[in-house]
Structure formats: C-alpha cells, structure tokens
Design a protein around this motif. Structure first.
Motif, PDB file in Angstrom:
ATOM      1  N   PHE A 222       0.806  -1.214   0.000  1.00 21.91           N
ATOM      2  CA  PHE A 222       0.000   0.000   0.000  1.00 21.91           C
ATOM      3  C   PHE A 222       0.844   1.270   0.000  1.00 21.91           C
ATOM      4  O   PHE A 222       0.335   2.364   0.224  1.00 21.91           O
ATOM      5  CB  PHE A 222      -0.950   0.019   1.204  1.00 21.91           C
ATOM      6  N   GLY A 223       2.158   1.123  -0.232  1.00 22.89           N
ATOM      7  CA  GLY A 223       3.026   2.280  -0.337  1.00 22.89           C
ATOM      8  C   GLY A 223       3.259   3.021   0.960  1.00 22.89           C
ATOM      9  O   GLY A 223       3.486   4.232   0.958  1.00 22.89           O
ATOM     10  N   ILE A 224       3.228   2.290   2.079  1.00 20.15           N
ATOM     11  CA  ILE A 224       3.485   2.904   3.387  1.00 20.15           C
ATOM     12  C   ILE A 224       4.378   1.978   4.210  1.00 20.15           C
ATOM     13  O   ILE A 224       4.599   0.827   3.830  1.00 20.15           O
ATOM     14  CB  ILE A 224       2.182   3.152   4.181  1.00 20.15           C
ATOM     15  N   SER A 225       4.881   2.488   5.324  1.00 22.36           N
ATOM     16  CA  SER A 225       5.565   1.633   6.278  1.00 22.36           C
ATOM     17  C   SER A 225       4.494   0.785   6.953  1.00 22.36           C
ATOM     18  O   SER A 225       3.748   1.255   7.804  1.00 22.36           O
ATOM     19  CB  SER A 225       6.328   2.472   7.306  1.00 22.36           C
ATOM     20  N   PHE A 226       4.401  -0.461   6.555  1.00 17.81           N
ATOM     21  CA  PHE A 226       3.256  -1.334   6.841  1.00 17.81           C
ATOM     22  C   PHE A 226       3.235  -1.781   8.304  1.00 17.81           C
ATOM     23  O   PHE A 226       4.216  -2.351   8.793  1.00 17.81           O
ATOM     24  CB  PHE A 226       3.360  -2.547   5.931  1.00 17.81           C
ATOM     25  N   PRO A 227       2.136  -1.576   9.013  1.00 18.23           N
ATOM     26  CA  PRO A 227       2.056  -2.012  10.407  1.00 18.23           C
ATOM     27  C   PRO A 227       1.801  -3.514  10.523  1.00 18.23           C
ATOM     28  O   PRO A 227       1.160  -4.110   9.653  1.00 18.23           O
ATOM     29  CB  PRO A 227       0.868  -1.215  10.950  1.00 18.23           C
ATOM     30  N   TYR A 228       2.302  -4.103  11.575  1.00 19.01           N
ATOM     31  CA  TYR A 228       2.030  -5.523  11.837  1.00 19.01           C
ATOM     32  C   TYR A 228       2.479  -5.864  13.249  1.00 19.01           C
ATOM     33  O   TYR A 228       3.234  -5.126  13.884  1.00 19.01           O
ATOM     34  CB  TYR A 228       2.758  -6.433  10.826  1.00 19.01           C
ATOM     35  N   SER A 229       2.030  -7.014  13.719  1.00 24.87           N
ATOM     36  CA  SER A 229       2.632  -7.678  14.870  1.00 24.87           C
ATOM     37  C   SER A 229       3.200  -8.990  14.359  1.00 24.87           C
ATOM     38  O   SER A 229       2.535  -9.701  13.598  1.00 24.87           O
ATOM     39  CB  SER A 229       1.608  -7.951  15.975  1.00 24.87           C
ATOM     40  N   SER A 230       4.418  -9.285  14.736  1.00 26.17           N
ATOM     41  CA  SER A 230       5.044 -10.534  14.318  1.00 26.17           C
ATOM     42  C   SER A 230       5.631 -11.226  15.532  1.00 26.17           C
ATOM     43  O   SER A 230       5.924 -10.585  16.553  1.00 26.17           O
ATOM     44  CB  SER A 230       6.146 -10.275  13.284  1.00 26.17           C
ATOM     45  N   GLY A 231       5.798 -12.534  15.426  1.00 24.05           N
ATOM     46  CA  GLY A 231       6.379 -13.259  16.546  1.00 24.05           C
ATOM     47  C   GLY A 231       6.877 -14.624  16.139  1.00 24.05           C
ATOM     48  O   GLY A 231       6.298 -15.276  15.262  1.00 24.05           O
ATOM     49  N   ILE A 232       7.958 -15.054  16.756  1.00 19.53           N
ATOM     50  CA  ILE A 232       8.533 -16.373  16.524  1.00 19.53           C
ATOM     51  C   ILE A 232       7.890 -17.368  17.481  1.00 19.53           C
ATOM     52  O   ILE A 232       7.785 -17.114  18.682  1.00 19.53           O
ATOM     53  CB  ILE A 232      10.058 -16.335  16.745  1.00 19.53           C
ATOM     54  N   HIS A 233       7.475 -18.507  16.931  1.00 22.03           N
ATOM     55  CA  HIS A 233       6.971 -19.603  17.756  1.00 22.03           C
ATOM     56  C   HIS A 233       7.949 -20.764  17.670  1.00 22.03           C
ATOM     57  O   HIS A 233       8.308 -21.206  16.570  1.00 22.03           O
ATOM     58  CB  HIS A 233       5.578 -20.035  17.289  1.00 22.03           C
TER      59      HIS A 233
END
Length: 349
Positions: free
Chosen positions: A273-284
């Motif tokens: 979307f042409g932006i600094s994309f928000p997310y939550s990420s995590g290692i399992h």
C-alpha cells in the motif's frame, strides 16, 4: 439447483491444525462498499537520529538511564516491563472457579539499529542477520534460567499496532509459564507427531509447495506463505523447510536465509500500500522447560491489520469477538497480491 461449492465464491469455514480452531471465510463480502472508519496514513520517519527519542543512541530514557553509543543492535531490560523477577511465589483460589497464579518473568527491548528511520524492511540483509543473532542470544540466555518456561520474541510495528515508540525495535518476554498460543500449538504439534512420526508443519508445507496458491516466496531454507487458515487479511507465516524446534538449532546458512526471508516479507508489505506497513510478528518455537518436544517445528507469524488500503483496517469486533474469527478476502487472493510484488521485483532490496 445450486452450483458446486467454490472456495473462491462461497462462505465456508477453514480449520487451523496448529490451534484446533476454525475461521469463517466470506469471499463475497470483499465487494462491499466501505463507509466506515478511515485511518490516517502514517507519516514516514525521516531523521536518522531523534534527540527526543528514548531509544536513540546517546539519549536519556524515561527512567534516567542513558543509552550507549551503539552501532548495531542494542538490548536492555524494559523500563516498564509487564513481567519482573521479584514476584513472590503464591496464588489465589476460591471455589475452584476463581484462580490466580504468580507469574515471574523478564521483558527486554531490542533496538534493531541505531538509525531512527530504518525498519527491518529498510535494513540490509547483513544487518538483519545481526538481529537474528541477537534473537538467538536472548533465547539461549533467558531460556537457560531455571524459572523461565517460554521465550516469546516479537515485534509491534506502527502506532496502529500499539507501538509506543517509532524507533524500530522488537521485544522479548520470557516467563514462568507457556503462553496460550504456543501452548495450543504445542498440544496440536506433539499429538500430530505422535500419530504420524512427522511434524505437522512439514506435511503442511509439502502440500503448500506442491499447490503453490498460497506461497509468496521461498529460499533454500524457508518458505513464506499465507496460511490456508489465515485470519488477518495479509497474514503470513515463515516456515523452515527443515524440521527443527528452535532458533538455536539453525546452522549458519539457515540464519542467513532467515534474515533474507525477513527482508522479503517486510519489504513486500511496505510496497503493498506504499506505506511503512504495520504488523505484529512473533517467533513460535519450543518451550524452554527442559522437556523434549519432537513435534515442534520452528515458524514465525506476521499479523498485519490493514484490509484494502493504507487507511482501511480489519476490525476484530462483533461476530469475531462473540463467535470466531472471520475474513473477507481469501488467503489465495492475498498471497497472489504479495507474490506479485516479489515476482515482479517491486520489492526494493
């Protein structure tokens, strides 16, 4: 007479074998008009050093401590951690229904770089590899403590995901119990391994690599895909091609490949979307309670909230809260859009 069932057109449920839960998929709703809330487009961070930032090198944090003049990564114990080591043992119980247990733990912050304006998507793969090395070090050190049963490595990126500081950073929470999501995945993976003699994600990845509808990208050691059971619109999962349980069991080539696939997905998100994309990420990965977990298969989740543009996000409300998760755009469509960015070289490295 009704037409034959079609995953791309008809409402249906999908099963998540990692958790034993179901999700409702409603492909036809992707066409609905949107007159709901529009999010503000986040302004890009443009300065390499912010004198007011609590995480920039040389700056004073809110507790009065001064950050060192770090040049790569910087790790420190969270000044406002959700867990701490000094909690006395004990608990509360009444009638078998009101239960509470003391929880000890350690919370740390990992600054990915001294640059205030560089997210993982903007960093060189070689510098992301340094972050991977820190993840390994923290998992080893915290997991070796006798009261730590699980080490959760994660990142909240962007104000939309509740990130309280724009300086690119992640966190590590190590605690005396195994949290709910990894505990569910432990039960399901160990049961599958006991029955089949292979890891659940090995067999799942074999299906995905053959089908390829939900594969976004891959390298020699990892596959990036939108899970068949994905909840969030552009949710992805990184799965190791070799079956191992935790980040310490990677060899040097796998560490490099993990850094590479991290760059691929974070850069693709930013291009979407042409932006600094928000997310939550995590290692399992495997718990650190000293037990054997032959069924555990290393993987990493990315949960981004955006739905159809930089200003429209997915809300988990109503039915999702009272019933079960629901999505409109199918995982196959989401994977295709992300894959096109990688294949067409729109992802900038």
């Amino acid at each position: 007479m009704m037409n034959a069932f079609d995953l791309t057109e008809h409402p249906h449920r999908r099963y998540n074998p990692l958790t034993g839960e179901w999700i409702l998929v409603s492909p036809h709703r992707a066409k609905r008009p949107w007159q709901g809330q529009q999010e503000a487009i986040p302004r890009p961070v443009s300065v390499p050093h912010d004198p007011e930032c609590y995480l920039c090198r040389g700056n004073e944090r809110s507790n009065g401590a001064t950050n060192p003049d770090y040049t790569d990564t910087f790790v420190f114990e969270n000044d406002f951690g959700a867990l701490n080591q000094s909690v006395p043992e004990g608990g509360f119980g009444e009638g078998g229904l009101l239960l509470a247990e003391a929880e000890r733990g350690i919370c740390k912050v990992i600054c990915f770089s001294p640059r205030h304006d560089l997210t993982l998507a903007d960093m060189e793969v070689a510098d992301i590899r340094k972050v991977v090395d820190v993840w390994r070090e923290e998992y080893a050190a915290l997991g070796a403590l006798d009261f730590i049963r699980y080490v959760q490595i994660f990142e909240n990126k962007g104000a939309m995901m509740g990130c309280s500081n724009p300086h690119p950073h992640g966190q590590v929470w190590a605690q005396s119990s195994v949290p709910v999501e990894p505990a569910r995945e432990t039960v399901m993976q160990e049961a599958y391994f006991a029955k089949n003699g292979r890891s659940l994600l090995s067999d799942y990845l074999e299906i995905e690599l053959k089908d390829r509808k939900r594969i976004v990208a891959e390298n020699e050691h990892f596959a990036l895909l939108v899970p068949f059971w994905a909840v969030w619109p552009f949710e992805t999962m990184v799965v190791s091609k070799r079956h191992f349980g935790n980040i310490l069991q990677m060899d040097e080539a796998e560490c490099d490949a993990f850094a590479d696939i991290t760059k691929t997905i974070t850069a693709a998100y930013d291009q979407l979307f042409g932006i600094s994309f928000p997310y939550s990420s995590g290692i399992h990965q495997t718990p650190t309670d000293g037990k054997e977990y032959p069924g555990w298969h290393f993987h990493m989740h990315y949960y981004p909230p955006l739905l159809r543009s930089a200003t429209v996000k997915k809300f988990m409300v109503g039915y999702e809260l009272m019933g079960n998760p629901q999505r409109d755009i199918t995982p196959e469509v989401s994977a295709g859009r992300l894959r096109a960015l990688v294949v067409n070289r729109e992802v900038v490295f």
